[in-house]
Design an enzyme around this catalytic site. Structure first.
Site, short mmCIF file in Angstrom:
data_model
loop_
_atom_site.label_atom_id
_atom_site.label_comp_id
_atom_site.label_asym_id
_atom_site.label_seq_id
_atom_site.Cartn_x
_atom_site.Cartn_y
_atom_site.Cartn_z
N LYS A 165 0.83 -1.21 0.00
CA LYS A 165 0.00 0.00 0.00
C LYS A 165 0.87 1.26 0.00
CE LYS A 165 -4.33 -1.58 2.14
NZ LYS A 165 -4.13 -3.02 2.08
N GLU B 176 -3.10 7.51 7.41
CA GLU B 176 -3.89 8.28 6.46
C GLU B 176 -4.92 9.10 7.20
OE1 GLU B 176 -5.79 5.64 3.76
OE2 GLU B 176 -4.02 5.38 2.48
N ARG C 8 -7.02 -7.99 -10.86
CA ARG C 8 -7.75 -9.19 -11.26
C ARG C 8 -9.16 -8.78 -11.68
NH1 ARG C 8 -11.03 -9.33 -6.86
NH2 ARG C 8 -10.10 -8.81 -4.85
#
Length: 664
Positions: free
Chosen positions: A116, A200, A292
């Site tokens: 991330k 965050e 995906r």
């Protein structure tokens, strides 16, 4: 185009890929575990090969075994589906090294999204909006606390290598930061093997909106518009729809442009999803790229008119994207929900068992059903307990919601418990109907979506009448097959010498008994319940519709019943009952006392923390079992000491098995 491919997955997605391949004339090879020998994807593929034991580690995660089957069968490419090895860069590399084509993005793109923190830095450099925060390599508590103060509160601590909602904490004041950080790092280390975190700014009441992207080997990248997935429970999507009712044309264009930039930044090829968090004021920030095909891809297919699996195959075969950005259409509105074998009343505990009854709506121009099981199949303890995806499409959102309500009303599942009734309440809730739901709404207001505890009197009466009519029909059928079909003793009218016809009915609803007394026959009854009498006239069942008059009021219900249960639906609510004798037979002796710890469902014991003689306090964790891709902690029901331990790590146990006993 390929002439044969292998599908490295199971269940619904494997069946989904097979359908497209069959339409395109591509032969398919399935792989399966010992638990899936009779599964639908095995039956539908042109060839199928067993690759190991029932646990994913023994079968669907064995990349080398899957590649070997592809080699032996002459498959030219491997489609990973979603889950299992679909986002495993090492597997993608191994497929390419074996001279086969991986039907998905390149391993390099996956690795860029594997962290991330790294992904956020990459997106920031590409001009994609990201949430303000800190993702540096200095992970000292002092640095993290200083950065937290700089970012401001509330903020979120996230495992840098995590997913699925694990390793996440919301911190609202600085005094809570250090304790939350330590907890998050412990969970991240246990779940992902690495304790690095990122910080965050926490976006209050956000929406989750994602864009379907596609890239080809010729450098073309486009998006196929958005899906909104804001209805979530514990970070898991519950409703997916397209288009988003929140987006304006201008915001859609800006987010679509950012999604394409994100895909271009990692040289993306094939299908992917760029996920954004969107603030109430419309500010949007990059979350991640799922490398995906997504579970919710059908909603994009229905509004775009495209087959995304076909696009995957064509792109993997080296063809350019079939459309340019300006040719992508967005027609009507599509919504998807997933029907699971799970028990909402027990904290959404996953279920398992044989699907004794599986009624799903008939596919049509407005209703699509994607499933990997049929009636009689077994939902096993080893894999995701999804039974089916219901996807509806209509001209606009209100009509699509109406289609979805009707589709859910047609569902009936016998065997493991399901979330159908929960979904029915969900799609009628004002927050969903009004498109005002945010990602935390369900967790904050879950009680508003849970089925009502009380039983609606009209539904109960309708269930009783359906049971009476079924008994009479069964009596007539038995009489017709006997030597004297006209014998009065063959009638099921409740008549007995000395008193008027009387029949007692007893049901169980969520473990509680319900008793009724009925007089009459042939569709005309007087029914006593809870001190009230109701007169029923003109009761008749035609197909799955029960029509009758209750004290002169005409009513119509959908009915689905067999000797083991009866389900009544009035178009908005459902009632599911079991006859008392069936309930006793199925649950006889299963209620554990305070001296026993039982398995709540079939599973594998992964940890035993207690030994005979050990003292325990109420709530202490005694065992951990693994079932349905999740771990369940089994705790002591009271203070005491361990008398006997009947399970060891690695044992497979059946539901309701006694695993530990306490001293009396």
């Amino acid at each position: 185009m390929f002439d044969k491919i292998l599908i490295a997955n199971r269940g619904e997605i494997a069946c989904r890929v097979i359908r497209t391949c069959r339409r395109l004339g591509i032969r398919t090879v399935a792989v399966y575990s010992e638990a899936d020998a009779d599964a639908q994807h095995v039956r539908q593929a042109d060839e199928a090969y067993c690759i190991g034991g029932p646990r994913p580690q023994e079968s669907y995660l064995r990349g080398e075994a899957i590649i070997e089957v592809a080699r032996q069968t002459g498959a030219r490419a491997i489609h990973p589906g979603y889950g299992f090895l679909s986002e495993n860069a090492d597997f993608a590399d191994a497929v390419e090294a074996a001279g086969l084509v991986f039907i998905g993005p390149k391993a390099a793109s996956m690795r860029k999204m594997g962290s991330k923190a790294g992904a956020k830095e990459l997106m920031q450099a590409a001009g994609v909006p990201v949430v303000p925060g800190y993702n540096g390599t200095d992970q000292s508590p002092e640095t993290l606390a200083r950065e937290a103060a700089r970012i401001g509160f509330p903020l979120m601590i996230k495992a840098a290598h995590g997913g699925g909602g694990k390793g996440m904490r919301v911190v609202r004041v600085l005094d809570e930061f250090m304790a939350s950080l330590e907890s998050c790092q412990r969970e991240a280390a246990g779940a992902f093997g690495r304790d690095r975190v990122l910080l965050e700014r926490y976006i209050g009441q956000p929406r989750h909106i994602e864009f379907q992207v596609f890239g080809d080997v010729h450098g073309n990248v486009i998006h196929l518009n958005e899906r909104e997935c804001s209805a979530q429970r514990r970070y898991q999507k519950v409703i997916e729809e397209s288009p988003s009712p929140f987006l304006t044309p201008e915001l859609r264009a800006a987010m679509g442009e950012a999604a394409v930039k994100a895909a271009q930044a990692i040289g993306y090829v094939n299908a992917g999803t760029v996920e954004f968090i969107v603030a109430p004021d419309g500010a949007f920030y990059f979350m991640e790229i799922n490398t995906r095909l997504q579970v919710e891809h059908p909603v994009t297919e229905l509004v775009s008119g495209l087959d995304l699996v076909e696009w995957q195959l064509r792109v993997a075969a080296g063809e350019p994207l079939p459309l340019r950005q300006e040719q992508v259409r967005q027609q009507g509105h599509a919504i998807e929900v997933r029907v699971y074998a799970e028990d909402p009343d027990a904290g959404f505990l996953p279920g398992s068992g044989r699907l004794e009854r599986l009624r799903l709506p008939a596919p049509s121009a407005h209703v699509r059903v994607d499933s990997g099981v049929v009636e009689g199949d077994t939902v096993t303890i080893f894999y995701d307990p999804m039974i089916a995806k219901l996807i509806v499409h209509d001209a606009d959102r209100p009509r699509a919601l109406a289609r979805l309500r009707e589709a859910l009303a047609e569902c009936e599942i016998g065997g493991p418990k399901s979330n159908v009734e929960f979904l029915e309440r969900l799609v009628r809730h004002p927050a969903v109907v009004g498109a005002s739901i945010d990602t935390g709404y369900l967790d904050r207001h879950l009680d508003e979506f849970m089925p009502a505890a009380e039983v609606d009197p009209d539904l109960l009466l309708a269930a009783a009448v359906a049971q009476l009519l079924a008994q009479e029909r069964a009596a007539r059928e038995r009489a017709a097959g006997s030597g004297d079909p006209h014998s009065p003793w063959a009638l099921a009218d409740g008549w007995r010498l000395g008193h008027a016809g009387k029949r007692e009915l007893a049901f169980v609803h969520r473990g509680a008994p319900l008793a009724l007394v009925a007089h009459g026959s042939g569709g005309d009854y007087r029914i006593e319940h809870a001190g009230h009498d109701v007169v029923v006239n003109g009761a008749r069942i035609e197909g799955d519709a029960l029509s009758l008059r209750l004290d002169g009021r005409g009513r119509r219900f959908r009915v689905d019943s067999d000797p083991h249960r009866v389900m009544i639906h009035d178009g908005e609510r459902r009632l599911r009952l079991e006859p008392v004798e069936v309930y006793r037979r199925q649950s006889g002796g299963s209620a554990g006392g305070e001296d026993r710890i039982r398995a709540p469902m079939p599973g594998r014991v992964v940890l035993v923390r207690a030994r005979p003689g050990d003292p325990v306090r109420a709530g202490d964790e005694v065992l951990v079992i693994e079932a349905m891709k999740m771990e369940l902690s089994l705790k002591a029901p009271r203070d005491g000491s361990i008398a006997e331990v009947r399970a060891a790590p690695g044992d497979f146990v059946e539901a309701d098995a006694v695993l530990v006993t306490l001293e009396a």
